[in-house]
Scaffold this active site. Sequence first.
Site, short mmCIF file in Angstrom:
data_model
loop_
_atom_site.label_atom_id
_atom_site.label_comp_id
_atom_site.label_asym_id
_atom_site.label_seq_id
_atom_site.Cartn_x
_atom_site.Cartn_y
_atom_site.Cartn_z
N LYS A 96 -39.51 67.74 52.11
CA LYS A 96 -39.69 68.80 53.47
C LYS A 96 -41.06 69.37 53.07
O LYS A 96 -40.92 70.28 52.13
CB LYS A 96 -38.74 69.61 53.65
CG LYS A 96 -38.85 70.52 54.91
CD LYS A 96 -37.93 71.73 55.12
CE LYS A 96 -38.86 72.63 55.77
NZ LYS A 96 -37.88 74.00 56.02
N GLY A 157 -36.20 82.68 59.24
CA GLY A 157 -35.51 83.96 59.00
C GLY A 157 -35.29 84.94 60.07
O GLY A 157 -34.58 85.97 59.96
N GLY A 184 -35.84 79.61 62.88
CA GLY A 184 -35.68 80.51 63.86
C GLY A 184 -34.43 80.55 64.51
O GLY A 184 -34.01 81.50 65.33
#
Lengths: 251, 66
Positions: A96, A157, A184
């Site tokens: 990622k 966050g 989110g």
Amino acid sequence: MDDLIIAGEKFSSRLIMGTGGAPSLEVLDQALEASGTELTTVAMRRLDPRARGSVLDVLHRRGIKVLPNTAGCFTAGDAVLTARLAREALGTNWVKLEVIADERTLLPDPIETFDAAERLVADGFVVLPYIGDDPALARRLELAGCAAVMPLGAPIGSGLGVRNPHSIELIVEAAGVPVILDAGVGTASDAALAMELGCDAVLLATAVTRAQRPELMASAMRSAVQAGRAARLAGRIPRRRYAEASSPMSP
Amino acid sequence: MKVMINGVAHEVAEDMTVGQAVRTLTASATGVAVAVNDEVVTRGAWETTALRDSDRVEVLTAVQGG
């Protein structure tokens, strides 16, 4: 079966979990089980000889595939090195890709991210880049060979949900690779909305790990992703300005 | 000679290898990767790669994140 397929690999769960923010490995373990996830992110950091227990042990015990991220990197060079170290340490060529622009917003830097993506694809990585909700960048990253795109719903966050549903829809419409809403998500309805907009999966961490009851929230997210996916496949009714009677109007 | 291991300066023997540097931190090499001066040193090369003065050794592992 309605599997999620990334780079030819099948997942029956469309909920990808992060591991950051959990108060303990025990709480994390319970939350991961309740989430039903099959793919979960970890970060790469300096080895701390005092650390007790490992997040890797938790994931291996549960049979969850490890997805290393490049969190904490500000440049393409840092991200490429981190990805290579993760490949060496964890034996996976999946990454990622996360290259952030600044610590206040943690928003992804599109220029560095694209540069790193090109280099990692050339080096044989399966690259899942974290990006803003930018349809043009998503398209360019797909053309550059990324295996998925991961647009944010809102800053990491923040729990603000999907702030720009229209852009997420535009990304989904144009994408030939899985679209994973990343960052989110604050509560279950955010995850459901992402799936209703056509995302192929949702990645979240904080919403679960910092919830008052992480295990229960993980279970809620699992249901939300399934419900949102089913609603997407079912095809929602169009929005109307005025009522449309659902009972016969004639006597 | 002096080397940096995870940001901490160490005075070490001239012939110290990457493998020996890793063992100052952990006995288990599982889930661990090493970079010297921002280049990955693959596990198979740890014991044959000698460090040089002022080398920066980074020993990383997976932690909770993301």
